[in-house]
Design a protein around this motif. Structure first.
Motif, PDB file in Angstrom:
ATOM      1  N   GLY A  75     -49.773   4.436  38.538  1.00  0.00           N
ATOM      2  CA  GLY A  75     -49.329   5.704  39.085  1.00  0.00           C
ATOM      3  C   GLY A  75     -48.009   5.599  39.812  1.00  0.00           C
ATOM      4  N   ARG A  76     -47.680   4.362  40.266  1.00  0.00           N
ATOM      5  CA  ARG A  76     -46.414   4.230  40.973  1.00  0.00           C
ATOM      6  C   ARG A  76     -45.215   4.205  40.029  1.00  0.00           C
ATOM      7  N   PHE A  77     -45.478   4.041  38.712  1.00  0.00           N
ATOM      8  CA  PHE A  77     -44.382   4.099  37.755  1.00  0.00           C
ATOM      9  C   PHE A  77     -44.125   5.554  37.397  1.00  0.00           C
ATOM     10  N   LYS A  78     -42.893   5.979  37.464  1.00  0.00           N
ATOM     11  CA  LYS A  78     -42.553   7.386  37.299  1.00  0.00           C
ATOM     12  C   LYS A  78     -41.983   7.629  35.905  1.00  0.00           C
ATOM     13  N   THR A  79     -42.288   8.818  35.383  1.00  0.00           N
ATOM     14  CA  THR A  79     -41.746   9.275  34.108  1.00  0.00           C
ATOM     15  C   THR A  79     -40.698  10.342  34.391  1.00  0.00           C
ATOM     16  N   TYR A  80     -39.549  10.230  33.733  1.00  0.00           N
ATOM     17  CA  TYR A  80     -38.433  11.137  33.969  1.00  0.00           C
ATOM     18  C   TYR A  80     -38.107  11.898  32.692  1.00  0.00           C
ATOM     19  N   ILE A  81     -37.383  13.000  32.866  1.00  0.00           N
ATOM     20  CA  ILE A  81     -36.803  13.741  31.748  1.00  0.00           C
ATOM     21  C   ILE A  81     -35.296  13.760  31.981  1.00  0.00           C
ATOM     22  N   ALA A  82     -34.571  13.109  31.083  1.00  0.00           N
ATOM     23  CA  ALA A  82     -33.121  13.000  31.213  1.00  0.00           C
ATOM     24  C   ALA A  82     -32.443  14.007  30.294  1.00  0.00           C
ATOM     25  N   THR A  83     -31.391  14.623  30.823  1.00  0.00           N
ATOM     26  CA  THR A  83     -30.583  15.547  30.037  1.00  0.00           C
ATOM     27  C   THR A  83     -29.239  14.887  29.766  1.00  0.00           C
TER      28      THR A  83
ATOM     29  N   GLN B 152     -28.093  14.246  33.683  1.00  0.00           N
ATOM     30  CA  GLN B 152     -28.985  14.829  34.671  1.00  0.00           C
ATOM     31  C   GLN B 152     -30.374  14.225  34.509  1.00  0.00           C
ATOM     32  N   LEU B 153     -31.135  14.177  35.586  1.00  0.00           N
ATOM     33  CA  LEU B 153     -32.435  13.524  35.561  1.00  0.00           C
ATOM     34  C   LEU B 153     -33.378  14.249  36.515  1.00  0.00           C
ATOM     35  N   ARG B 154     -34.615  14.420  36.071  1.00  0.00           N
ATOM     36  CA  ARG B 154     -35.636  15.012  36.940  1.00  0.00           C
ATOM     37  C   ARG B 154     -36.972  14.338  36.652  1.00  0.00           C
ATOM     38  N   TYR B 155     -37.887  14.450  37.589  1.00  0.00           N
ATOM     39  CA  TYR B 155     -39.210  13.883  37.414  1.00  0.00           C
ATOM     40  C   TYR B 155     -40.020  14.726  36.432  1.00  0.00           C
ATOM     41  N   ALA B 156     -40.758  14.060  35.561  1.00  0.00           N
ATOM     42  CA  ALA B 156     -41.666  14.795  34.682  1.00  0.00           C
ATOM     43  C   ALA B 156     -42.788  15.418  35.496  1.00  0.00           C
ATOM     44  N   GLU B 157     -43.237  14.688  36.544  1.00  0.00           N
ATOM     45  CA  GLU B 157     -44.200  15.206  37.502  1.00  0.00           C
ATOM     46  C   GLU B 157     -43.682  14.880  38.881  1.00  0.00           C
TER      47      GLU B 157
ATOM     48  N   PRO C  74     -25.314  14.401  28.218  1.00  0.00           N
ATOM     49  CA  PRO C  74     -24.131  15.283  28.330  1.00  0.00           C
ATOM     50  C   PRO C  74     -24.059  16.358  27.255  1.00  0.00           C
ATOM     51  N   ASP C  75     -24.658  16.123  26.068  1.00  0.00           N
ATOM     52  CA  ASP C  75     -24.633  17.133  25.006  1.00  0.00           C
ATOM     53  C   ASP C  75     -25.780  18.124  25.110  1.00  0.00           C
ATOM     54  N   GLY C  76     -26.609  18.023  26.170  1.00  0.00           N
ATOM     55  CA  GLY C  76     -27.695  18.975  26.383  1.00  0.00           C
ATOM     56  C   GLY C  76     -29.036  18.521  25.852  1.00  0.00           C
ATOM     57  N   THR C  77     -29.114  17.383  25.189  1.00  0.00           N
ATOM     58  CA  THR C  77     -30.374  16.892  24.641  1.00  0.00           C
ATOM     59  C   THR C  77     -31.241  16.333  25.769  1.00  0.00           C
ATOM     60  N   GLU C  78     -32.537  16.673  25.740  1.00  0.00           N
ATOM     61  CA  GLU C  78     -33.481  16.166  26.734  1.00  0.00           C
ATOM     62  C   GLU C  78     -34.293  15.018  26.140  1.00  0.00           C
ATOM     63  N   VAL C  79     -34.459  13.949  26.922  1.00  0.00           N
ATOM     64  CA  VAL C  79     -35.156  12.743  26.480  1.00  0.00           C
ATOM     65  C   VAL C  79     -36.159  12.350  27.552  1.00  0.00           C
ATOM     66  N   VAL C  80     -37.383  11.969  27.134  1.00  0.00           N
ATOM     67  CA  VAL C  80     -38.396  11.466  28.061  1.00  0.00           C
ATOM     68  C   VAL C  80     -38.126   9.982  28.319  1.00  0.00           C
ATOM     69  N   VAL C  81     -38.039   9.614  29.575  1.00  0.00           N
ATOM     70  CA  VAL C  81     -37.692   8.234  29.957  1.00  0.00           C
ATOM     71  C   VAL C  81     -38.872   7.621  30.702  1.00  0.00           C
ATOM     72  N   ASP C  82     -39.446   6.556  30.139  1.00  0.00           N
ATOM     73  CA  ASP C  82     -40.525   5.808  30.792  1.00  0.00           C
ATOM     74  C   ASP C  82     -39.994   4.598  31.543  1.00  0.00           C
TER      75      ASP C  82
END
Length: 406
Positions: free
Chosen positions: A336-344, A385-390, A346-354
């Motif tokens: 649970g301490r490992f975080k999952t991110y969603i990265a955007t 850009q980067l944000r938390y998935a949760e 520069p071209d607008g594509t979103e990628v899930v980052v583990d």
């Protein structure tokens, strides 16, 4: 306290609560960053050389201190510039300074408390060694009889060895030792002992099962691309073999060698790993290092995944095959301490980052910069850009860290 600056110069550690200051200089390869982490290491362990600074750190906490760069200079000028800042600020508790010595880089002029003076004096009381005293033959015989047969403990031998490695002789002493050693000749008995020690016979078993009598182990290892130390360790029973080769002393039998191998296997815990590739294919291996070299993976990263300290590496996962259920459940609960991110991008594509470090390495980004974007301290980093998935569980209790500006 925080800095990533590797340049050299003079710095200050400032306590925001009571306005005390410690002045120092950084003249090494790691610069200000190395000196800061050195201070933090000792402060966190409670072993800092400044007792006042250590006491205030324990009382007010790490957040009460700031790290400031006072000026930049070359490594040769660091002590001189540090001395100038010490002269301006002063030393001692009355000047609100954590520095105790008025001379930079030296203990000259430090005032010790009466308790410290008494403690140092007690160490030297009763010291009976007399430099230059003439000892009689009878006393020498008694001293020799008292020391005869005594052996150092393994701990004492390790301490003596470590101290000898750190000792550096001056050029004058080396020259004197060289003059004294000239013309000395080994005795015949000493030569015979050296020859006997260096002429051990070995029996080496090749990976094909062929036994070879070896007289010169160093030459044999050079010829076959082996390491002499590992082969000798195999003969002594410290390991099973080396690169498929097994070795034993010529005076030992095969049964004695097999007994040594069984003892080594009994003392070792062989781990079996289950490695899963990005495509879902599973591999079992007992040699994780060789497997990682074969598939161009990092051994330390894969070992961290097996220990539960990391989630994924280049799409690969790893775990122990015979891991107990309770240990595995406990390790999985820590994920649970490992975080999952969603990265955007520069071209607008979103990628899930583990695996954020791996993502930053692939895109030549700084992990700390991207983490600040995820925490909302920065709007973007190099267009990413980067944000938390949760949202993280401790987001409500997280305080913004203020970094000092220089």
């Amino acid at each position: 306290m925080h800095t990533n600056n590797c340049l050299n110069g003079v710095y200050a550690i400032h306590c925001k609560v009571n306005d005390f200051i410690y002045v120092g200089s950084a003249a090494g390869r790691r610069g200000f960053r190395g000196r800061l982490w050195n201070h933090l290491h000792h402060l966190r362990k409670g072993t800092h050389h400044s007792r006042v600074l250590q006491g205030h750190y324990k009382k007010y906490g790490e957040d009460a201190f700031e790290f400031h760069i006072l000026e930049f200079c070359s490594p040769a000028e660091c002590l001189q510039r540090e001395q100038g800042w010490i002269d301006i600020r002063g030393v001692g508790y009355e000047n609100k300074s954590y520095n105790t010595g008025p001379v930079a880089g030296s203990q000259l002029g430090c005032k010790r408390s009466p308790e410290s003076c008494k403690r140092i004096g007690r160490v030297h009381i009763g010291h009976k060694r007399r430099v230059g005293a003439i000892v009689s033959e009878e006393t020498r015989a008694k001293l020799r009889a008292g020391r005869l047969g005594k052996k150092h403990t393994p701990e004492a031998i390790a301490k003596i060895s470590a101290a000898s490695k750190l000792q550096v002789h001056s050029p004058e002493r080396r020259a004197n030792q060289s003059i004294k050693s000239r013309g000395r000749k080994c005795k015949e008995s000493a030569k015979q002992k050296i020859a006997e020690a260096n002429s051990l016979d070995f029996i080496v078993t090749t990976p094909d099962g062929v036994e070879v009598a070896v007289r010169n182990m160093a030459a044999f290892c050079r010829q076959h691309g082996l390491t002499k130390t590992q082969m000798v360790n195999a003969a002594k029973g410290r390991c099973i073999g080396h690169k498929g080769y097994r070795c034993r002393y010529a005076h030992e039998t095969r049964e004695e060698q097999e007994a040594k191998i069984q003892a080594v296997r009994a003392s070792q815990t062989i781990k079996e790993y289950l490695v899963t590739s990005p495509t879902g294919e599973e591999f079992k291996t007992e040699n994780l290092t060789a497997f990682c070299q074969q598939h161009q993976l990092g051994t330390s990263a894969m070992s961290a995944i097996a220990r539960g300290e990391r989630r994924i590496y280049k799409g690969w996962t790893c775990r122990l095959v015979n891991e107990p259920d309770e240990v595995r459940q406990c390790r999985l609960s820590l994920r649970g301490r490992f975080k999952t991110y969603i990265a955007t991008l520069p071209d607008g594509t979103e990628v899930v980052v583990d695996d954020l470090p791996q993502f930053c390495a692939e895109h030549k980004l700084d992990t700390s910069g991207m983490t600040k974007v995820a925490k909302g301290k920065r709007s973007h980093y190099k267009g990413f850009q980067l944000r938390y998935a949760e949202p993280p569980a401790d987001s409500a209790n997280t305080l913004d860290t203020e970094y000092p500006t220089h």
